[in-house]
Design an enzyme around this catalytic site. Sequence first.
Site: not given
Ligand code: GLA
Length: 373
Positions: A21, A24, A109, A111, A115, A159
């Site tokens: 986490e 990236d 929303g 997480g 999107s 993502d």
């Molecule tokens: C969001 C971002 C990703 C990544 C995560 C945290 O989801 O879109 O690119 O940075 O947070 O790991």
Amino acid sequence: MDKERYQYEVSASGRVNLIGEHVDYCGGKVFPAALSLKNYVFVRANGGDRIRLRWTDIPLEVDLEIDKLESYREVKYANYIAGSLYVWREAGHPLVGADMLFDCKVPFGSGLSSSAAIEVSTIAAMCAITNLPLDKPAIALAAQKAEREYAGVNCGIMDQYASACGVAGHAMLLDCATLACEQVPIDLGEYLLVIANCNKPHNLVESKYNERRAETEEALRAFQRVLPVESLAEVTAADFARYGTLLTGKVYDRARHVIEECARVEAAAQAMKEGDLPALGALLNASHASLRDLYEVTGRELDALQEAALSSPDCIGSRMTGAGFGGCTISLVKAAAKEDFIRTLTERYKAKIGYPPSIYEAEISDGITIKKL
Ligand code: GLA
């Protein structure tokens, strides 16, 4: 919904990240998986020069003019779609007039990257009606660019890549520096993953996210004065022990999280391959602790949810997933005890926070799919 009126049903996924986490955008490896919670786009070419957007569950009608795609930044729900098409066109791909009906099953929303699912499926839908071969990594990169330039979140690639390139039953070990991607079968033995949303209202993800990212960039600049590195993920534990003192305060903590989290990703992928679920669970817990104490992106609600999960003897690991500041946890739970676990989790979280979490049922599924109707 009259599906027969459309040519294709196109989908892209929401995602969970098992571990890795906030690494990236530092060139690290991540370990996400695509979910069966998806955004669906029903699409057909309409022969005109507008892209007509409709939604199954939002009473909204937006017509996008293909030549003015840059001008919809403020239009709620349509902005991500317009941004994706804009970026796709800027990259030299054809756009044609189309009717698009959106049906989003990724909770907004949460997480879980609704999107990304919307951006990726929008571009894939345009590919379908313009007869372009489906280049999933290219779609993911364009979708990321849309999120950054159009929606203003300076996100990494995780993502959109998971949303586009996920493979059913697999987590992807994705090297975000090179985009080399290894699909690792998810075999959780007698365990399963429970996804729970802490339901925190009003989180300020965008601004805090961009702030964390800036802190990691500051850390990188400091290391680059003494090391030939291009990303923070290239800084080894030994380098950090030697040069960590170049960093101060929060920037030190943020960098330490990134460097240690990168090592946990490798260990977690190994544990998964060896079927060592207790080791995987311990790594999930260590990741959460680091995101709480060093990266400071959990907050009271996500911490309460993780603690409630770990208070069950049937849970061997739990962590927040995604950007944090709200959103979801994943917990590794004995499959036979799933219902008991969910009951305990819900009661204990509600007792502490005042409202219950939401629990999502989802499989690990393919990313983009295109079905001819
Ligand atoms: C969001 C971002 C990703 C990544 C995560 C945290 O989801 O879109 O690119 O940075 O947070 O790991």
